[in-house]
Design an enzyme around this catalytic site. Structure first.
Site, short mmCIF file in Angstrom:
data_model
loop_
_atom_site.label_atom_id
_atom_site.label_comp_id
_atom_site.label_asym_id
_atom_site.label_seq_id
_atom_site.Cartn_x
_atom_site.Cartn_y
_atom_site.Cartn_z
N ARG A 54 54.77 26.82 11.05
CA ARG A 54 54.14 26.77 12.37
C ARG A 54 52.65 27.05 12.32
NH1 ARG A 54 56.89 27.73 17.60
NH2 ARG A 54 58.96 26.96 17.19
N LEU A 82 52.75 29.46 20.69
CA LEU A 82 51.60 29.25 19.81
C LEU A 82 51.42 30.46 18.89
CD1 LEU A 82 49.18 27.74 22.46
CD2 LEU A 82 50.18 26.51 20.52
N ASN A 96 48.35 28.50 30.89
CA ASN A 96 49.69 27.92 30.95
C ASN A 96 50.14 27.89 32.41
OD1 ASN A 96 52.30 27.05 30.00
ND2 ASN A 96 53.05 29.14 30.32
N HIS A 98 53.65 27.95 34.73
CA HIS A 98 55.05 28.35 34.57
C HIS A 98 55.78 28.32 35.92
CE1 HIS A 98 58.43 30.35 32.66
NE2 HIS A 98 58.50 31.10 33.74
N ASP A 130 48.79 34.68 25.79
CA ASP A 130 48.66 35.57 24.64
C ASP A 130 49.85 35.30 23.71
OD1 ASP A 130 50.82 36.79 25.80
OD2 ASP A 130 49.72 38.54 26.52
N GLY A 132 52.73 36.58 23.56
CA GLY A 132 54.06 36.76 24.15
C GLY A 132 54.56 35.51 24.84
N ASP A 134 55.10 33.77 28.04
CA ASP A 134 54.65 33.74 29.44
C ASP A 134 54.18 35.12 29.92
OD1 ASP A 134 55.42 31.01 29.60
OD2 ASP A 134 57.49 31.62 29.88
C1 GRF Z 1 56.41 22.59 34.54
O1 GRF Z 1 57.32 22.99 35.52
C2 GRF Z 1 55.71 23.77 33.93
O2 GRF Z 1 55.62 24.86 34.79
C3 GRF Z 1 56.63 24.13 32.79
O3 GRF Z 1 57.08 22.89 32.29
C4 GRF Z 1 57.08 21.93 33.34
C5 GRF Z 1 56.32 20.74 32.84
O4 GRF Z 1 56.47 19.62 33.67
N1 GRF Z 1 55.95 24.95 31.81
P1 GRF Z 1 55.62 18.29 33.40
O5 GRF Z 1 55.85 17.85 31.96
O6 GRF Z 1 54.18 18.61 33.68
O7 GRF Z 1 56.17 17.29 34.37
#
Ligand code: GRF
Length: 177
Positions: A54, A82, A96, A98, A130, A132, A134
């Site tokens: 990785r 990552l 990111n 989420h 970071d 972790g 999320d």
């Molecule tokens: C999103 O819901 C994001 O929050 C999560 O993965 C999904 C990605 O969707 N990390 P897309 O590929 O942008 O349609």
């Protein structure tokens, strides 16, 4: 310039493109990610099997992004953690998106877990990345209701509509720093 990392459908990538943000490159851990076909900017897949480990993969990916002029990385549905090899190349410059109100429901199955838990409120979070899962500092959050009869698919669609506004807004602010 922005580099976007994707693994899946790429609707958030599309929202960033549609917002007119300066995206220089798109990278993925999967060469079959549908997201890669959405854009006409340089894309490249970095499959784990092509590298020793990785760290070596992440180093190659970071190097390529840097060579494209990237100084801000956006994870838009990127489904691998990552390694420090990557994080150290973009200090405090990786965000990111989420599909939950972090710190509740981190991880890859956040939407299914929220339905299973019977929560009445969900949302989208944009945060700094970071080491972790999320877990980095939260930059922005927006709530959405969970409705009677929601399935993971209907809830995820509602959350994504919010993500598509929130992510470009936060990224635009970061670009203006
Ligand atoms: C999103 O819901 C994001 O929050 C999560 O993965 C999904 C990605 O969707 N990390 P897309 O590929 O942008 O349609």
């Amino acid at each position: 310039m922005i580099g976007v990392l994707v693994s899946g459908e790429g609707t958030n990538l599309q929202a960033l493109v549609d917002a007119g943000l300066p995206i220089a490159a798109v990278a993925s851990n999967r060469d079959d990610a549908p997201a890669l076909a959405r854009v006409s900017i340089p894309t490249r897949a970095f499959e784990l099997g092509d590298y020793d480990d990785r760290a070596a993969r992440d180093e190659a990916m970071a190097e390529w992004l840097r060579a494209q002029g990237v100084d801000l990385v956006v994870l838009a549905g990127y489904m691998h953690l990552l390694t420090p090899a990557f994080l150290e190349r973009f200090p405090a410059a990786i965000v990111n998106v989420h599909p939950s109100l972090l710190p509740s429901f981190p991880g890859a199955h956040a939407v299914e877990e929220q339905i299973a838990a019977g929560v009445t409120e969900s949302g989208a979070t944009v945060h700094l990345v970071d080491e972790g899962i999320d877990s980095g500092p939260i930059l922005a959050q927006e709530r959405v209701p969970v409705l009677e009869g929601d399935t993971p698919a209907t809830l995820h669609a509602r959350i994504k509509r919010v993500e598509h506004e929130l992510l470009p807004k936060v990224v635009r602010d970061l670009c203006a720093r």
